[in-house]
Design a protein around this motif. Structure first.
Motif, short mmCIF file in Angstrom:
data_model
loop_
_atom_site.label_atom_id
_atom_site.label_comp_id
_atom_site.label_asym_id
_atom_site.label_seq_id
_atom_site.Cartn_x
_atom_site.Cartn_y
_atom_site.Cartn_z
N LEU A 97 0.80 -1.22 0.00
CA LEU A 97 0.00 0.00 0.00
C LEU A 97 0.84 1.27 0.00
O LEU A 97 0.29 2.37 0.00
N GLY A 98 2.15 1.15 0.03
CA GLY A 98 3.01 2.32 -0.01
C GLY A 98 3.15 3.01 1.32
O GLY A 98 3.39 4.21 1.38
N LEU A 99 3.01 2.28 2.41
CA LEU A 99 3.11 2.84 3.75
C LEU A 99 4.45 2.55 4.41
O LEU A 99 4.58 2.62 5.62
N THR A 100 5.44 2.22 3.61
CA THR A 100 6.78 2.00 4.13
C THR A 100 7.72 3.04 3.54
O THR A 100 7.47 3.58 2.46
N PRO A 101 8.82 3.36 4.21
CA PRO A 101 9.71 4.40 3.70
C PRO A 101 10.49 3.96 2.47
O PRO A 101 10.81 2.78 2.31
N LYS A 102 10.75 4.94 1.60
CA LYS A 102 11.64 4.67 0.46
C LYS A 102 13.04 4.43 0.99
O LYS A 102 13.44 4.99 1.99
N ARG A 103 13.78 3.58 0.32
CA ARG A 103 15.16 3.29 0.72
C ARG A 103 16.09 3.65 -0.42
O ARG A 103 15.83 3.34 -1.57
N TYR A 104 17.18 4.29 -0.06
CA TYR A 104 18.26 4.54 -1.03
C TYR A 104 19.51 3.95 -0.45
O TYR A 104 19.97 4.36 0.61
N GLN A 105 20.05 2.93 -1.12
CA GLN A 105 21.25 2.26 -0.64
C GLN A 105 22.26 2.18 -1.77
O GLN A 105 21.95 1.74 -2.86
#
Length: 104
Positions: free
Chosen positions: A10-18
């Motif tokens: 549902l898009g309720l988690t944070p975006k990650r940049y690794q």
């Protein structure tokens, strides 16, 4: 699909940049159904502010709200609501408002 995957769906988690040494968490990813995400966010806001009856979910959300702020706490409670709704839908069980009600 597992219950813990619902938040990401549902898009309720944070975006990650690794990349290499960098590991950043951003805003929510906003994948999936925007209307469902909005409904869960509004329900979380009502639970945290308007509902007078206490529950373990509300107590957790209020503690979180004091620590990280209202908006982030609402997103976290919305994610938990999504997981609870998924489990209810999958198992067919009824929602137990308190822990005492869940014990036979």
């Amino acid at each position: 699909m597992r219950a813990r995957d619902v938040g990401a769906y549902l898009g309720l988690t944070p975006k990650r940049y690794q990349s290499g040494e960098l590991d950043l968490s951003g805003r929510i990813s906003k994948c999936g159904d925007g209307f469902m995400r909005t409904c869960l966010y509004e329900a979380a806001g009502v639970l945290l502010t308007k509902v007078q009856r206490w529950s373990p979910l509300k107590a957790w959300g209020v503690r979180l709200m004091k620590r990280v702020g209202a908006k982030k706490a609402k997103v976290a409670v919305a994610r938990k609501l999504a997981v609870i709704l998924f489990r209810i839908w999958k198992d067919g069980t009824e929602f137990q408002w308190t822990k005492e009600a869940a014990m036979p």
